[in-house]
Design a protein around this motif. Structure first.
Motif, PDB file in Angstrom:
ATOM      1  N   MET A 154       2.904   7.245   4.098  1.00 26.49           N
ATOM      2  CA  MET A 154       1.764   6.499   4.664  1.00 26.49           C
ATOM      3  C   MET A 154       0.879   5.971   3.524  1.00 26.49           C
ATOM      4  SD  MET A 154      -0.443   7.765   7.909  1.00 26.49           S
ATOM      5  CE  MET A 154      -1.376   9.055   7.132  1.00 26.49           C
ATOM      6  N   PRO A 155       0.443   4.708   3.604  1.00 29.78           N
ATOM      7  CA  PRO A 155      -0.416   4.193   2.536  1.00 29.78           C
ATOM      8  C   PRO A 155      -1.696   5.028   2.435  1.00 29.78           C
ATOM      9  CG  PRO A 155       0.240   2.436   4.056  1.00 29.78           C
ATOM     10  CD  PRO A 155       0.694   3.726   4.649  1.00 29.78           C
ATOM     11  N   PRO A 156      -2.249   5.181   1.226  1.00 29.13           N
ATOM     12  CA  PRO A 156      -3.418   6.047   1.028  1.00 29.13           C
ATOM     13  C   PRO A 156      -4.621   5.648   1.875  1.00 29.13           C
ATOM     14  CG  PRO A 156      -2.886   4.799  -0.972  1.00 29.13           C
ATOM     15  CD  PRO A 156      -1.769   4.581  -0.021  1.00 29.13           C
ATOM     16  N   THR A 157      -4.685   4.356   2.247  1.00 29.61           N
ATOM     17  CA  THR A 157      -5.841   3.877   3.010  1.00 29.61           C
ATOM     18  C   THR A 157      -5.749   4.217   4.498  1.00 29.61           C
ATOM     19  OG1 THR A 157      -4.650   1.797   3.181  1.00 29.61           O
ATOM     20  CG2 THR A 157      -6.397   1.904   1.522  1.00 29.61           C
ATOM     21  N   GLN A 158      -4.607   4.802   4.941  1.00 26.66           N
ATOM     22  CA  GLN A 158      -4.380   4.931   6.394  1.00 26.66           C
ATOM     23  C   GLN A 158      -4.652   6.307   6.973  1.00 26.66           C
ATOM     24  OE1 GLN A 158      -0.749   3.647   8.071  1.00 26.66           O
ATOM     25  NE2 GLN A 158      -1.308   1.498   7.982  1.00 26.66           N
ATOM     26  N   ASN A 159      -5.092   6.292   8.229  1.00 30.41           N
ATOM     27  CA  ASN A 159      -5.205   7.509   9.033  1.00 30.41           C
ATOM     28  C   ASN A 159      -4.040   7.531  10.013  1.00 30.41           C
ATOM     29  OD1 ASN A 159      -7.680   8.298   7.920  1.00 30.41           O
ATOM     30  ND2 ASN A 159      -8.737   6.829   9.238  1.00 30.41           N
ATOM     31  N   PRO A 160      -3.712   8.718  10.558  1.00 30.94           N
ATOM     32  CA  PRO A 160      -2.576   8.794  11.485  1.00 30.94           C
ATOM     33  C   PRO A 160      -2.734   7.912  12.731  1.00 30.94           C
ATOM     34  CG  PRO A 160      -3.283  10.990  10.800  1.00 30.94           C
ATOM     35  CD  PRO A 160      -4.276  10.033  10.243  1.00 30.94           C
ATOM     36  N   ASP A 161      -3.986   7.641  13.157  1.00 27.98           N
ATOM     37  CA  ASP A 161      -4.198   6.816  14.358  1.00 27.98           C
ATOM     38  C   ASP A 161      -4.102   5.321  14.085  1.00 27.98           C
ATOM     39  OD1 ASP A 161      -4.669   9.087  15.706  1.00 27.98           O
ATOM     40  OD2 ASP A 161      -6.869   8.909  15.730  1.00 27.98           O
ATOM     41  N   ASP A 162      -4.065   4.955  12.836  1.00 23.50           N
ATOM     42  CA  ASP A 162      -4.062   3.531  12.508  1.00 23.50           C
ATOM     43  C   ASP A 162      -2.756   2.864  12.925  1.00 23.50           C
ATOM     44  OD1 ASP A 162      -6.506   3.908  11.389  1.00 23.50           O
ATOM     45  OD2 ASP A 162      -5.826   3.817   9.308  1.00 23.50           O
ATOM     46  N   ALA A 163      -2.824   1.546  13.096  1.00 24.52           N
ATOM     47  CA  ALA A 163      -1.598   0.794  13.382  1.00 24.52           C
ATOM     48  C   ALA A 163      -0.684   0.857  12.171  1.00 24.52           C
ATOM     49  CB  ALA A 163      -1.953  -0.655  13.691  1.00 24.52           C
ATOM     50  N   LYS A 164       0.617   0.816  12.431  1.00 26.55           N
ATOM     51  CA  LYS A 164       1.596   0.820  11.343  1.00 26.55           C
ATOM     52  C   LYS A 164       1.929  -0.635  10.969  1.00 26.55           C
ATOM     53  CE  LYS A 164       3.055   5.301  11.294  1.00 26.55           C
ATOM     54  NZ  LYS A 164       2.017   5.939  12.092  1.00 26.55           N
ATOM     55  N   VAL A 165       2.025  -0.852   9.682  1.00 30.08           N
ATOM     56  CA  VAL A 165       2.273  -2.211   9.192  1.00 30.08           C
ATOM     57  C   VAL A 165       3.693  -2.331   8.645  1.00 30.08           C
ATOM     58  CG1 VAL A 165       1.569  -3.952   7.488  1.00 30.08           C
ATOM     59  CG2 VAL A 165      -0.167  -2.546   8.636  1.00 30.08           C
ATOM     60  N   ILE A 173      -6.258  -8.174   8.117  1.00 30.15           N
ATOM     61  CA  ILE A 173      -5.204  -7.156   8.267  1.00 30.15           C
ATOM     62  C   ILE A 173      -5.830  -5.743   8.307  1.00 30.15           C
ATOM     63  CG2 ILE A 173      -3.090  -6.174   7.221  1.00 30.15           C
ATOM     64  CD1 ILE A 173      -2.566  -8.988   8.332  1.00 30.15           C
ATOM     65  N   PRO A 174      -6.732  -5.405   7.346  1.00 37.95           N
ATOM     66  CA  PRO A 174      -7.370  -4.078   7.435  1.00 37.95           C
ATOM     67  C   PRO A 174      -8.095  -3.860   8.752  1.00 37.95           C
ATOM     68  CG  PRO A 174      -7.822  -5.088   5.300  1.00 37.95           C
ATOM     69  CD  PRO A 174      -7.097  -6.116   6.097  1.00 37.95           C
ATOM     70  N   GLU A 213      -1.161  -3.068   0.336  1.00 37.83           N
ATOM     71  CA  GLU A 213      -1.978  -1.836   0.344  1.00 37.83           C
ATOM     72  C   GLU A 213      -1.886  -1.112   1.683  1.00 37.83           C
ATOM     73  OE1 GLU A 213      -6.086  -2.616  -0.592  1.00 37.83           O
ATOM     74  OE2 GLU A 213      -5.454  -3.407  -2.543  1.00 37.83           O
ATOM     75  N   HIS A 214      -1.579  -1.864   2.738  1.00 36.87           N
ATOM     76  CA  HIS A 214      -1.561  -1.270   4.079  1.00 36.87           C
ATOM     77  C   HIS A 214      -0.153  -1.123   4.645  1.00 36.87           C
ATOM     78  CE1 HIS A 214      -5.736  -2.596   3.711  1.00 36.87           C
ATOM     79  NE2 HIS A 214      -5.988  -1.596   4.521  1.00 36.87           N
ATOM     80  N   THR A 215       0.853  -1.482   3.863  1.00 41.99           N
ATOM     81  CA  THR A 215       2.218  -1.519   4.400  1.00 41.99           C
ATOM     82  C   THR A 215       2.859  -0.133   4.494  1.00 41.99           C
ATOM     83  OG1 THR A 215       2.565  -3.788   3.634  1.00 41.99           O
ATOM     84  CG2 THR A 215       4.539  -2.468   3.997  1.00 41.99           C
ATOM     85  N   ASN A 216       3.339   0.208   5.675  1.00 43.41           N
ATOM     86  CA  ASN A 216       4.091   1.455   5.863  1.00 43.41           C
ATOM     87  C   ASN A 216       5.554   1.263   5.496  1.00 43.41           C
ATOM     88  OD1 ASN A 216       1.817   1.435   8.028  1.00 43.41           O
ATOM     89  ND2 ASN A 216       2.314   3.584   7.644  1.00 43.41           N
ATOM     90  N   LEU A 217       6.065   0.073   5.796  1.00 45.64           N
ATOM     91  CA  LEU A 217       7.464  -0.202   5.493  1.00 45.64           C
ATOM     92  C   LEU A 217       7.632  -1.687   5.190  1.00 45.64           C
ATOM     93  CD1 LEU A 217      10.344   1.132   5.477  1.00 45.64           C
ATOM     94  CD2 LEU A 217      10.620   0.204   7.778  1.00 45.64           C
ATOM     95  N   ALA A 218       8.265  -1.970   4.053  1.00 47.53           N
ATOM     96  CA  ALA A 218       8.578  -3.365   3.719  1.00 47.53           C
ATOM     97  C   ALA A 218      10.042  -3.620   4.060  1.00 47.53           C
ATOM     98  CB  ALA A 218       8.330  -3.615   2.237  1.00 47.53           C
ATOM     99  N   LEU A 219      10.308  -4.777   4.627  1.00 49.90           N
ATOM    100  CA  LEU A 219      11.688  -5.176   4.905  1.00 49.90           C
ATOM    101  C   LEU A 219      12.058  -6.280   3.929  1.00 49.90           C
ATOM    102  CD1 LEU A 219      11.506  -5.319   8.808  1.00 49.90           C
ATOM    103  CD2 LEU A 219      12.285  -3.428   7.354  1.00 49.90           C
TER     104      LEU A 219
END
Ligand SMILES: Nc1ncnc2c1ncn2[C@@H]1O[C@H](COP(=O)(O)OP(=O)(O)OP(=O)(O)O)[C@@H](O)[C@H]1O
Ligand SMILES: [Mg+2]
Length: 248
Positions: A1-12, A87-88, A134-140
């Protein structure tokens, strides 16, 4: 998980590849469509939990999404045109669970920069890309049979994603299954990934003419008129969507 994210946040989930025309927009829109179909709003008037976002000034995502009749579009879409902060905000929006980001085909690269320099450089396009990463959980990262996409895929992974610790999955796109019945080409692409230690989605996206006509026809893969090809095209994206969900 990106450092800026909480578990409730949307996944990017961001589609990124230095080389233009490798299928970033096609993958982003169709994955958003499948994800949106699987996660409809709780009530008819609620906002869609799935958002497709374009940071591309070219606006392919916007042009395409705008052609799909609104009552048939299973996701919301936003086009930031490089503006920062959107995006944030979406990531923190409690109504949103998934954000699929389409990124521009060309990154500014300084041909004289040393190998260890950050190839994104500066400037508005670079800042927008930086914010997404900075907000990406997974890059394709799309990879095609076309040899010219290989080096830019490696460049994207080695110089942009790995230094930022962004997790990624290579997506083999435009696989010509008709002329590759023995999967020689497919296996060559898979070996290219394994040789480099790159994880790849086991389902390749096959090349179908129906995909290239879809933006103009205002369709996403879930709305293709029934046919054998439509079924196979959908199968590719359903399986990819599953792989993405498992990876995030
Ligand atoms: N699996 C596929 N089968 C057939 N055509 C495809 C497939 N994937 C992409 N295409 C077509 O290839 C072209 C390039 O794809 P796309 O626009 O998605 O690439 P892109 O990486 O977003 O390009 P750009 O960098 O210019 O934004 C388009 O005409 C698209 O319809
Ligand atoms: Mg595009």
């Amino acid at each position: 998980m990106p450092p800026t994210q909480n578990p409730d946040d949307a996944k990017v989930i961001a589609t990124i590849q230095q080389k233009g025309g490798s299928g970033k927009s096609t993958i982003t829109v169709n994955l958003a469509a499948v994800s949106g179909q699987n996660n409809p709003p709780a009530k008819a008037d609620d906002p869609c939990p799935v958002v497709a976002a374009g940071i591309d000034r070219q606006g392919s995502l916007e042009d395409w999404s705008a052609r799909v009749p609104e009552d048939r579009l299973p996701f919301d879409y936003v086009v930031t045109k490089g503006r920062l902060g959107e995006i944030p905000d979406l990531v923190k929006d409690p109504d949103v669970s998934r954000i699929f980001v389409d990124t521009p085909g060309f990154m500014e690269t300084d041909p004289d920069a040393p190998m260890d320099a950050d190839p994104l450089g500066s400037g508005p396009a670079a800042k927008a890309m930086e914010e997404v990463l900075e907000h990406t959980n997974l890059a394709l990262v799309p990879l095609t049979q076309e040899w010219l996409t290989h080096r830019p895929a490696e460049f994207t992974i080695e110089r942009v994603l790995k230094p930022r610790g962004v997790r990624f999955l290579v997506v083999i796109n435009m696989w010509d299954s008709g002329s590759d019945r023995e999967h020689k080409e497919l296996n060559r692409l898979r070996k290219w990934c394994t040789d480099r230690g790159y994880p790849f989605a086991s389902q390749a996206i096959r090349r179908y003419k129906i995909h290239s006509k879809a933006p103009e026809d205002g369709l996403t893969v879930i709305q293709y008129p029934e046919s054998g090809t439509a079924l196979r095209a959908r199968e590719d994206f359903y399986k990819l969507a599953l792989a993405v969900e498992q990876a995030i």
